[in-house]
Design a protein around this motif. Structure first.
Motif, mmCIF file in Angstrom:
data_model
loop_
_atom_site.group_PDB
_atom_site.id
_atom_site.type_symbol
_atom_site.label_atom_id
_atom_site.label_comp_id
_atom_site.label_asym_id
_atom_site.label_seq_id
_atom_site.Cartn_x
_atom_site.Cartn_y
_atom_site.Cartn_z
ATOM 1 N N GLU A 148 0.830 -1.212 0.000
ATOM 2 C CA GLU A 148 0.000 0.000 0.000
ATOM 3 C C GLU A 148 0.859 1.253 0.000
ATOM 4 O O GLU A 148 0.442 2.294 -0.483
ATOM 5 C CB GLU A 148 -0.944 -0.018 1.211
ATOM 6 N N LYS A 149 2.067 1.157 0.550
ATOM 7 C CA LYS A 149 2.971 2.311 0.550
ATOM 8 C C LYS A 149 3.496 2.563 -0.863
ATOM 9 O O LYS A 149 3.878 3.681 -1.199
ATOM 10 C CB LYS A 149 4.142 2.037 1.499
ATOM 11 N N VAL A 150 3.524 1.523 -1.670
ATOM 12 C CA VAL A 150 3.997 1.688 -3.044
ATOM 13 C C VAL A 150 2.837 2.073 -3.958
ATOM 14 O O VAL A 150 2.927 3.028 -4.731
ATOM 15 C CB VAL A 150 4.677 0.395 -3.542
ATOM 16 N N ARG A 208 7.345 -1.454 -19.037
ATOM 17 C CA ARG A 208 7.508 -0.026 -19.371
ATOM 18 C C ARG A 208 7.603 0.870 -18.133
ATOM 19 O O ARG A 208 6.898 1.864 -18.021
ATOM 20 C CB ARG A 208 6.349 0.437 -20.243
ATOM 21 N N GLY A 209 8.452 0.467 -17.218
ATOM 22 C CA GLY A 209 8.739 1.302 -16.053
ATOM 23 C C GLY A 209 7.768 1.152 -14.904
ATOM 24 O O GLY A 209 7.981 1.737 -13.844
ATOM 25 N N ARG A 210 6.653 0.431 -15.115
ATOM 26 C CA ARG A 210 5.709 0.253 -14.002
ATOM 27 C C ARG A 210 6.418 -0.498 -12.888
ATOM 28 O O ARG A 210 7.114 -1.498 -13.134
ATOM 29 C CB ARG A 210 4.471 -0.538 -14.448
ATOM 30 N N GLU A 229 16.102 -1.486 -12.323
ATOM 31 C CA GLU A 229 15.282 -0.280 -12.188
ATOM 32 C C GLU A 229 13.799 -0.648 -12.126
ATOM 33 O O GLU A 229 13.313 -1.442 -12.923
ATOM 34 C CB GLU A 229 15.564 0.641 -13.392
ATOM 35 N N LEU A 264 11.286 -3.394 -6.739
ATOM 36 C CA LEU A 264 11.446 -3.187 -5.297
ATOM 37 C C LEU A 264 11.395 -4.564 -4.643
ATOM 38 O O LEU A 264 10.325 -5.121 -4.438
ATOM 39 C CB LEU A 264 10.328 -2.276 -4.774
ATOM 40 N N HIS A 323 12.060 -7.103 -1.650
ATOM 41 C CA HIS A 323 12.189 -7.125 -0.190
ATOM 42 C C HIS A 323 12.137 -8.551 0.318
ATOM 43 O O HIS A 323 11.267 -9.319 -0.097
ATOM 44 C CB HIS A 323 11.072 -6.296 0.455
ATOM 45 N N TYR A 336 8.806 11.817 -4.391
ATOM 46 C CA TYR A 336 8.722 10.478 -5.001
ATOM 47 C C TYR A 336 10.119 9.842 -5.058
ATOM 48 O O TYR A 336 10.302 8.683 -4.653
ATOM 49 C CB TYR A 336 8.134 10.591 -6.420
ATOM 50 N N TYR A 369 11.172 6.556 -3.134
ATOM 51 C CA TYR A 369 11.580 5.403 -3.952
ATOM 52 C C TYR A 369 12.941 4.894 -3.463
ATOM 53 O O TYR A 369 13.152 3.699 -3.288
ATOM 54 C CB TYR A 369 11.651 5.840 -5.421
ATOM 55 N N ILE A 372 12.591 3.105 -0.087
ATOM 56 C CA ILE A 372 11.974 1.763 -0.174
ATOM 57 C C ILE A 372 12.934 0.792 -0.848
ATOM 58 O O ILE A 372 13.102 -0.345 -0.418
ATOM 59 C CB ILE A 372 10.616 1.830 -0.915
ATOM 60 N N LYS A 373 13.565 1.259 -1.895
ATOM 61 C CA LYS A 373 14.507 0.399 -2.636
ATOM 62 C C LYS A 373 15.636 -0.068 -1.708
ATOM 63 O O LYS A 373 16.104 -1.195 -1.791
ATOM 64 C CB LYS A 373 15.067 1.197 -3.821
ATOM 65 N N PRO A 423 1.734 7.217 -0.567
ATOM 66 C CA PRO A 423 2.322 6.147 -1.379
ATOM 67 C C PRO A 423 2.978 6.687 -2.657
ATOM 68 O O PRO A 423 2.605 7.757 -3.139
ATOM 69 C CB PRO A 423 1.124 5.271 -1.732
ATOM 70 N N LEU A 424 3.914 5.908 -3.172
ATOM 71 C CA LEU A 424 4.621 6.296 -4.411
ATOM 72 C C LEU A 424 3.626 6.596 -5.533
ATOM 73 O O LEU A 424 3.803 7.563 -6.278
ATOM 74 C CB LEU A 424 5.546 5.151 -4.846
ATOM 75 N N ALA A 425 2.602 5.753 -5.660
ATOM 76 C CA ALA A 425 1.640 5.929 -6.753
ATOM 77 C C ALA A 425 0.935 7.284 -6.631
ATOM 78 O O ALA A 425 0.691 7.964 -7.642
ATOM 79 C CB ALA A 425 0.618 4.798 -6.740
ATOM 80 N N VAL A 426 0.617 7.680 -5.401
ATOM 81 C CA VAL A 426 -0.068 8.965 -5.187
ATOM 82 C C VAL A 426 0.878 10.109 -5.540
ATOM 83 O O VAL A 426 0.500 11.065 -6.227
ATOM 84 C CB VAL A 426 -0.544 9.076 -3.710
ATOM 85 N N ALA A 485 3.200 6.750 -24.935
ATOM 86 C CA ALA A 485 3.898 5.459 -24.993
ATOM 87 C C ALA A 485 3.565 4.575 -23.796
ATOM 88 O O ALA A 485 3.935 3.408 -23.745
ATOM 89 C CB ALA A 485 5.402 5.697 -25.079
ATOM 90 N N PHE A 495 4.620 4.794 -20.656
ATOM 91 C CA PHE A 495 5.683 4.545 -19.667
ATOM 92 C C PHE A 495 5.306 5.158 -18.321
ATOM 93 O O PHE A 495 4.649 6.189 -18.251
ATOM 94 C CB PHE A 495 7.014 5.123 -20.148
ATOM 95 N N ARG A 496 5.730 4.491 -17.250
ATOM 96 C CA ARG A 496 5.475 4.979 -15.892
ATOM 97 C C ARG A 496 6.782 4.922 -15.109
ATOM 98 O O ARG A 496 7.796 4.484 -15.614
ATOM 99 C CB ARG A 496 4.455 4.062 -15.186
ATOM 100 N N GLY A 497 6.693 5.343 -13.847
ATOM 101 C CA GLY A 497 7.815 5.095 -12.951
ATOM 102 C C GLY A 497 8.780 6.251 -12.804
ATOM 103 O O GLY A 497 8.486 7.395 -13.150
ATOM 104 N N ARG A 498 9.961 5.903 -12.304
ATOM 105 C CA ARG A 498 10.916 6.894 -11.839
ATOM 106 C C ARG A 498 11.411 7.826 -12.945
ATOM 107 O O ARG A 498 11.598 9.008 -12.730
ATOM 108 C CB ARG A 498 12.107 6.168 -11.198
ATOM 109 N N TYR A 499 11.615 7.278 -14.174
ATOM 110 C CA TYR A 499 12.206 8.112 -15.206
ATOM 111 C C TYR A 499 11.282 9.260 -15.614
ATOM 112 O O TYR A 499 11.734 10.369 -15.899
ATOM 113 C CB TYR A 499 12.589 7.268 -16.421
#
Lengths: 428, 275
Positions: free
Chosen positions: A179-181, A275-277, A298, A301, A303, B153, B157, B160-161, B174-177, B239, B241-245
């Motif tokens: 939920e934190k992610v 794609r980065g998700r 990349e 995560l 754990h 974010y 990230y 958590i990583k 949360p990261l998504a928010v 495209a 794409f999501r996430g850190r980039y």
């Protein structure tokens, strides 16, 4: 109920501290058995309630006056109802009497006596026990007021302190992290690999947290199907795991495999498609199921069980720090309950006073109402009712307040009896 | 109208200061009872500030960006307003610990310096220039909000990583928010930046400043930031794409924008002055 004496309440039972799992299992009640116990075995007790959870079975009862050794009798009845000889099983139930029983229920409801400190389910279980007692006609004024006080204290404890902070088990820490992610899990998918006890537990927590879709993979498909049915998941064999990474956001691994079942390359290949998700991988198996190097990829995560345990331990430490604050709330609740109980001593005088005022009101209404136009009679009745209520409010409150001091209470009751001509019979 | 606006000059900083104090308190003690006050206080501050700006603009009959003090005040309003709208999506964990105190500091600067205002830029008489200037402020504010959430974010990230579950893990949403907030603010900022560049170009062409604009480092670097944002949003929304980039791109683009603005104001102050 006599109110001047000690509170006639007994709490008797076993919990994770006082009895082995075998004894707790033997003494556990399901709803139907608890109902029978309350209505048949304990029907002679004016008030009674059974609280039965995974870690405790306790009976709360108000015995009738004059019963010798009520705790011993209650223990016998409990053992007999569950077919367990408590002495032979070396089970010594804890007994709390009077104020101690009040304090005990308040502590239980606030999660201070739980195996997992501050767990949230106990309040619901206490409420359910009260509702069952109510439906069996086994609840009375003492238990009702005590349950109401306990529920209020427990809600305050959760709102005002950190007693319920975060997750404290590995399975709930896993969901906490997810939920934190991802925030709400509703739009996300999980893949649980391994249908053993740990996998099943995490799957249940994910299901309870509202995960969007869940798949469950296991070496034996039959076991996967059995567990999947419990958590509305889709079962399949282990060969489907690497492709499953592509469209799952959370992967939980808990198999007993000796070697990693997910390699770095497999995870990397899945991430190319994603794609980065983000991909949250929770490897709670020992030995680990996922190649540790996957952590460097990349968007992954990863754990292991140690990471989850550190979340759980951190939260537990926070909960422990909150204990003194919760104990202060419990003490306030105990005092409030005690004040209520003492105020009951004033009730006969208040009832008598009210009867006298009501009699005068009715008499005057009967005499004078015929002179009032019919359309105004209801208003006249309401007006006199309101007048009586207003006049009696202050003396009633003062009498209840004085009830805590026997001498002051007796003087006030005598003065009222003298002034308003209340008889001894009236005052009960 | 002016007397009401003057009275609001006392109320607005007080409301911002209270909202900033609550934001900081909630970051330190998230369970604090002040939680209920956070949104109403900030909302009240933004509304009161909006009324104050509108009253002064109505009296002056121009965009309230004639002086540095006015620009500072409008920037504070835009920052707080953008965050107020965006915070409806932050759930139970507010993220105003940086933005609300920053807005408060800008409002204080506005209140303390507004009487020392210099001459008002005559170019503000042009609706194109006014639109350019106002949308530039809104763009910077929205992109700043996006930047702050993007930084949050990236920090979360990294925590958590690295299996670090400390203060940021407990306090941030949360990261998504955070990712969603970063992107919503980036889309708003990008839209305002587009309007800024389009209105600025239109005004330049009409007023004969087109040549100067082509040599204006602020214009060129803003166009560069616009391209970066456009690329980031295309990567995300076209495209998939999501996430850190994608977050990194937003953070980088804002850094470029701010650095360019600061550099131009400090090194070439005359190059972005039009009258």
């Amino acid at each position: 109920m006599s109110t001047g004496d000690a509170l006639p309440l007994i709490a008797l039972g076993v919990d994770h501290r006082t009895a082995s799992l075998a004894v707790r299992e033997a003494l556990a009640f399901d709803e139907e058995r608890a109902r029978r116990f309350l209505t048949e075995d304990l029907h002679h007790l004016p008030e009674r309630m059974v609280l039965s959870t995974c870690n405790r079975t306790e009976v709360f009862a108000v015995p009738p006056p004059g019963v010798a050794e009520p705790a011993g009798q209650l223990a016998d009845l409990l053992g007999r109802a569950r077919g367990l000889d408590l002495a032979a099983a070396d089970a010594r139930p804890s007994v709390f009497i009077g104020e101690e029983a009040v304090l005990h229920l308040l502590r239980v409801a606030c999660g201070l006596e739980s195996m997992v400190l501050g767990e949230a389910q106990i309040l619901g279980q206490v409420k359910a026990a009260g509702e069952l007692a109510e439906s069996c006609g086994a609840a009375g004024p003492v238990l009702r007021k005590l349950l109401e006080t306990a529920a209020r204290a427990a809600r305050r404890a959760r709102a005002e302190t950190k007693i319920g902070e975060g997750a404290v088990s590995i399975a709930s820490a896993a969901v906490d992290l997810a939920e934190k992610v991802f925030g709400s899990l509703a739009g996300h998918s999980a893949l649980v690999v391994g249908a053993g006890e740990t996998g099943r537990l995490v799957a249940k927590h994910l299901h309870a947290a509202g995960i969007g879709t869940m798949r469950l993979a296991n070496r034996t498909l039959g076991r996967a199907q059995a567990v999947a049915a419990e958590v509305a998941a889709e079962p399949f064999g282990l060969c489907g795991v690497p492709p499953g990474l592509r469209d799952s956001d959370i992967v939980v691994c808990s198999t007993s495999a000796e070697r990693p079942i997910l390699t770095r390359e497999e995870v990397k290949a899945a991430m190319r498609v994603r794609r980065g998700r983000l991909l949250l991988v929770l490897d709670i198996a020992v030995p680990r199921n996922v190649d540790e190097r996957a952590r460097e990829i990349e968007g992954v995560l990863l754990h292991d069980i140690d990471a989850l345990r550190s979340i759980a331990d951190g939260n537990l430490a926070i909960r422990r720090k909150a204990v003194p604050k919760v104990e202060a709330i419990v003490e306030e609740a105990r005092r409030a309950f005690e004040n209520w109980r003492k105020s009951l001593a004033a009730e006969p005088t208040i009832v008598s006073l009210r009867r006298r005022f009501e009699a005068v009101r009715e008499e005057e209404l009967a005499k004078n109402l015929k002179r009032v136009p019919p359309e105004a009679r209801d208003a006249a009745r309401k007006l006199t009712e309101s007048l009586v209520n207003r006049l009696l409010h202050e003396p009633s409150a003062r009498l209840r307040e004085a009830a805590g001091e026997p001498r002051r209470a007796a003087e006030a009751a005598a003065a009222l009896a003298d002034l308003f001509g209340l008889s001894e019979d009236d005052r009960g | 109208m002016i007397s009401v606006a003057d009275a609001l000059l006392f109320l607005v900083p007080a409301l911002y200061a209270a909202a900033a104090a609550v934001s900081i308190l909630l970051f330190v003690r998230p369970e604090s009872g002040a939680r209920r006050l956070a949104r109403p206080l900030l909302f009240a501050a933004v509304v009161a500030h909006g009324v104050e700006i509108a009253l002064r603009a109505a009296v002056a009959r121009r965009c309230p960006l004639g002086t540095l003090a006015e620009t500072t005040g409008l920037t504070a309003f835009a920052l707080a307003g953008t965050y107020t709208v965006l915070s409806l999506r932050s759930g139970r964990r507010p993220t105003g610990v940086l933005i609300v105190p920053l807005s408060c500091a800008l409002v204080l600067a506005y209140v303390l310096t507004r009487r020392e205002a210099g001459a008002v830029n005559p170019a503000l008489a042009s609706p194109w220039f006014s639109l350019h200037a106002a949308s530039a402020v809104l763009a910077v504010a929205a992109l700043a909000v996006s930047f702050v959430h993007g930084v949050f974010y990236l920090l979360l990230y990294r925590e958590i990583k690295a299996h670090r579950f400390g203060l940021l893990f407990r306090r941030l949403p949360p990261l998504a928010v955070l990712s969603r907030m970063t992107n919503i603010a980036a889309v708003s900022g990008f839209s305002f930046l587009t309007v800024t560049l389009a209105a600025g170009t239109a005004w330049g062409l009409r007023s004969g400043h087109a040549g100067a604009m082509l040599r204006d480092p602020m214009f060129l670097l803003s166009a560069g930031a616009w391209l970066l944002y456009a690329a980031g949003l295309a990567v995300r929304y076209l495209a998939g794409f999501r996430g850190r980039y994608t977050v990194l791109l937003s953070v980088f683009a804002f850094s470029l924008l701010i650095l360019s603005m600061t550099a131009v104001f400090l090194l070439f102050p005359a190059l972005h002055v039009y009258r």
